[in-house]
Design an enzyme around this catalytic site. Sequence first.
Site, PDB file in Angstrom:
ATOM      1  N   PRO A  11       8.449 -53.452   8.453  1.00  0.00           N
ATOM      2  CA  PRO A  11       7.010 -53.246   8.294  1.00  0.00           C
ATOM      3  C   PRO A  11       6.637 -52.260   7.187  1.00  0.00           C
ATOM      4  O   PRO A  11       7.300 -51.241   6.995  1.00  0.00           O
ATOM      5  CB  PRO A  11       6.572 -52.709   9.658  1.00  0.00           C
ATOM      6  CG  PRO A  11       7.818 -52.218  10.305  1.00  0.00           C
ATOM      7  CD  PRO A  11       8.930 -53.066   9.781  1.00  0.00           C
ATOM      8  N   ASN A  12       5.569 -52.625   6.508  1.00  0.00           N
ATOM      9  CA  ASN A  12       4.918 -51.828   5.456  1.00  0.00           C
ATOM     10  C   ASN A  12       5.667 -51.824   4.124  1.00  0.00           C
ATOM     11  O   ASN A  12       5.142 -51.304   3.138  1.00  0.00           O
ATOM     12  CB  ASN A  12       4.654 -50.371   5.928  1.00  0.00           C
ATOM     13  CG  ASN A  12       3.709 -50.326   7.107  1.00  0.00           C
ATOM     14  OD1 ASN A  12       2.634 -50.938   7.053  1.00  0.00           O
ATOM     15  ND2 ASN A  12       4.100 -49.670   8.172  1.00  0.00           N
ATOM     16  N   ARG A  19       1.726 -46.862  -2.720  1.00  0.00           N
ATOM     17  CA  ARG A  19       1.508 -45.531  -2.143  1.00  0.00           C
ATOM     18  C   ARG A  19       2.857 -44.823  -1.989  1.00  0.00           C
ATOM     19  O   ARG A  19       3.900 -45.443  -1.946  1.00  0.00           O
ATOM     20  CB  ARG A  19       0.853 -45.657  -0.765  1.00  0.00           C
ATOM     21  CG  ARG A  19      -0.529 -46.290  -0.825  1.00  0.00           C
ATOM     22  CD  ARG A  19      -1.287 -46.099   0.456  1.00  0.00           C
ATOM     23  NE  ARG A  19      -1.234 -44.691   0.870  1.00  0.00           N
ATOM     24  CZ  ARG A  19      -1.424 -44.286   2.128  1.00  0.00           C
ATOM     25  NH1 ARG A  19      -1.639 -45.162   3.085  1.00  0.00           N
ATOM     26  NH2 ARG A  19      -1.377 -43.007   2.432  1.00  0.00           N
ATOM     27  N   TYR A  24       9.240 -43.273  -2.031  1.00  0.00           N
ATOM     28  CA  TYR A  24       9.860 -44.608  -2.049  1.00  0.00           C
ATOM     29  C   TYR A  24      10.040 -45.189  -3.454  1.00  0.00           C
ATOM     30  O   TYR A  24      10.583 -46.285  -3.589  1.00  0.00           O
ATOM     31  CB  TYR A  24       9.020 -45.569  -1.194  1.00  0.00           C
ATOM     32  CG  TYR A  24       8.918 -45.126   0.253  1.00  0.00           C
ATOM     33  CD1 TYR A  24      10.070 -44.959   1.017  1.00  0.00           C
ATOM     34  CD2 TYR A  24       7.693 -44.855   0.839  1.00  0.00           C
ATOM     35  CE1 TYR A  24      10.003 -44.526   2.333  1.00  0.00           C
ATOM     36  CE2 TYR A  24       7.609 -44.433   2.167  1.00  0.00           C
ATOM     37  CZ  TYR A  24       8.761 -44.270   2.905  1.00  0.00           C
ATOM     38  OH  TYR A  24       8.693 -43.853   4.207  1.00  0.00           O
ATOM     39  N   ASN A  75      16.664 -53.472   5.739  1.00  0.00           N
ATOM     40  CA  ASN A  75      15.896 -52.228   5.758  1.00  0.00           C
ATOM     41  C   ASN A  75      14.867 -52.405   6.869  1.00  0.00           C
ATOM     42  O   ASN A  75      13.818 -53.015   6.657  1.00  0.00           O
ATOM     43  CB  ASN A  75      15.205 -51.964   4.417  1.00  0.00           C
ATOM     44  CG  ASN A  75      14.473 -50.624   4.443  1.00  0.00           C
ATOM     45  OD1 ASN A  75      14.272 -50.020   5.505  1.00  0.00           O
ATOM     46  ND2 ASN A  75      14.075 -50.155   3.268  1.00  0.00           N
ATOM     47  N   ALA A  78      10.280 -48.644   9.778  1.00  0.00           N
ATOM     48  CA  ALA A  78      10.046 -47.809  10.974  1.00  0.00           C
ATOM     49  C   ALA A  78      10.745 -48.354  12.215  1.00  0.00           C
ATOM     50  O   ALA A  78      11.043 -47.582  13.147  1.00  0.00           O
ATOM     51  CB  ALA A  78       8.546 -47.680  11.223  1.00  0.00           C
ATOM     52  N   GLU A  99      22.900 -51.563   6.666  1.00  0.00           N
ATOM     53  CA  GLU A  99      21.573 -50.947   6.818  1.00  0.00           C
ATOM     54  C   GLU A  99      21.240 -50.231   5.512  1.00  0.00           C
ATOM     55  O   GLU A  99      22.083 -49.487   4.990  1.00  0.00           O
ATOM     56  CB  GLU A  99      21.622 -49.949   7.985  1.00  0.00           C
ATOM     57  CG  GLU A  99      20.333 -49.181   8.206  1.00  0.00           C
ATOM     58  CD  GLU A  99      20.480 -48.089   9.288  1.00  0.00           C
ATOM     59  OE1 GLU A  99      21.605 -47.863   9.787  1.00  0.00           O
ATOM     60  OE2 GLU A  99      19.456 -47.461   9.596  1.00  0.00           O
ATOM     61  N   HIS A 101      18.200 -47.926   3.231  1.00  0.00           N
ATOM     62  CA  HIS A 101      16.931 -47.203   3.148  1.00  0.00           C
ATOM     63  C   HIS A 101      16.740 -46.712   1.718  1.00  0.00           C
ATOM     64  O   HIS A 101      17.708 -46.280   1.075  1.00  0.00           O
ATOM     65  CB  HIS A 101      16.912 -46.001   4.098  1.00  0.00           C
ATOM     66  CG  HIS A 101      17.038 -46.401   5.533  1.00  0.00           C
ATOM     67  ND1 HIS A 101      16.001 -46.970   6.233  1.00  0.00           N
ATOM     68  CD2 HIS A 101      18.087 -46.357   6.378  1.00  0.00           C
ATOM     69  CE1 HIS A 101      16.409 -47.242   7.458  1.00  0.00           C
ATOM     70  NE2 HIS A 101      17.679 -46.894   7.576  1.00  0.00           N
ATOM     71  N   ARG A 108      14.267 -35.996   6.405  1.00  0.00           N
ATOM     72  CA  ARG A 108      12.811 -36.066   6.592  1.00  0.00           C
ATOM     73  C   ARG A 108      12.419 -35.624   8.012  1.00  0.00           C
ATOM     74  O   ARG A 108      13.083 -34.770   8.578  1.00  0.00           O
ATOM     75  CB  ARG A 108      12.356 -37.492   6.245  1.00  0.00           C
ATOM     76  CG  ARG A 108      12.704 -37.864   4.782  1.00  0.00           C
ATOM     77  CD  ARG A 108      12.277 -39.263   4.437  1.00  0.00           C
ATOM     78  NE  ARG A 108      10.836 -39.407   4.572  1.00  0.00           N
ATOM     79  CZ  ARG A 108      10.219 -40.600   4.636  1.00  0.00           C
ATOM     80  NH1 ARG A 108      10.933 -41.725   4.552  1.00  0.00           N
ATOM     81  NH2 ARG A 108       8.911 -40.650   4.758  1.00  0.00           N
TER      82      ARG A 108
HETATM   83  O1  CA2 Z   1      13.432 -45.127   3.274  1.00  0.00           O
HETATM   84  C1  CA2 Z   1      13.281 -46.242   3.773  1.00  0.00           C
HETATM   85  O2  CA2 Z   1      13.615 -47.285   3.204  1.00  0.00           O
HETATM   86  C2  CA2 Z   1      12.586 -46.367   5.136  1.00  0.00           C
HETATM   87  O3  CA2 Z   1      13.197 -47.440   5.842  1.00  0.00           O
HETATM   88  C3  CA2 Z   1      11.133 -46.659   4.849  1.00  0.00           C
HETATM   89  C4  CA2 Z   1      10.278 -46.718   6.113  1.00  0.00           C
HETATM   90  C5  CA2 Z   1      10.487 -45.477   6.975  1.00  0.00           C
HETATM   91  O4  CA2 Z   1       9.786 -45.612   8.199  1.00  0.00           O
HETATM   92  C6  CA2 Z   1      11.957 -45.224   7.267  1.00  0.00           C
HETATM   93  O5  CA2 Z   1      12.072 -44.016   7.991  1.00  0.00           O
HETATM   94  C7  CA2 Z   1      12.740 -45.107   5.981  1.00  0.00           C
HETATM   95  C8  CA2 Z   1       8.797 -46.806   5.763  1.00  0.00           C
HETATM   96  C9  CA2 Z   1       8.431 -47.995   4.937  1.00  0.00           C
HETATM   97  C10 CA2 Z   1       6.975 -47.889   4.616  1.00  0.00           C
HETATM   98  O6  CA2 Z   1       6.799 -48.145   3.261  1.00  0.00           O
HETATM   99  C11 CA2 Z   1       5.640 -47.744   2.680  1.00  0.00           C
HETATM  100  C12 CA2 Z   1       5.505 -48.084   1.352  1.00  0.00           C
HETATM  101  C13 CA2 Z   1       4.377 -47.707   0.677  1.00  0.00           C
HETATM  102  C14 CA2 Z   1       3.384 -47.010   1.323  1.00  0.00           C
HETATM  103  C15 CA2 Z   1       3.524 -46.668   2.637  1.00  0.00           C
HETATM  104  C16 CA2 Z   1       4.665 -47.050   3.318  1.00  0.00           C
END
Ligand code: CA2
Length: 148
Positions: A11-12, A19, A24, A75, A78, A99, A101, A108
Amino acid sequence: MSKPVYILNGPNLNLLGAREPEIYGKQTLADIEDICRIEADTHGLPVRFHQSNIEGEIVDQIQEARDKASALIINPAAYTHSSIALHDALKTLDIPVIEVHLSQPATRESFRRRSYVAETATGTISGFGADSYRLAIKAASKLAQPDT
Ligand code: CA2
């Protein structure tokens, strides 16, 4: 033609590039897909790249990978930190599971230190931005068994 490497995104991740570039990176998910396809081509690996915001859809993709994929890169975003459904689905796989990330969750918030996916994975690559995916494909190319 060998079986594809499945690359699943949670997700996301469809918002990448829009953002939080300081966490990221600036690349979009489409950019990351291009990077994956270029790296996979160098190893002669076909790729199936997928993103979903829906937990059950990711479970469906994992189940499909059971007999259609040579390796699975995920990946879980969340869902890494919450999903027993992904954990259970991943445990049914007999293929390598990597896996990935973009960020380094261990550095974090404390809730990101728990991964329900790590326990089911062959290995984890995190903290290298889009290069985490490139490194995961290299690992998949070493681990994936040729078709029988
Ligand atoms: O670092 C990663 O790849 C994560 O899997 C990214 C997840 C986070 O919950 C994990 O702890 C680590 C979040 C992905 C959300 O991506 C966004 C991208 C742009 C704006 C907001 C969120």
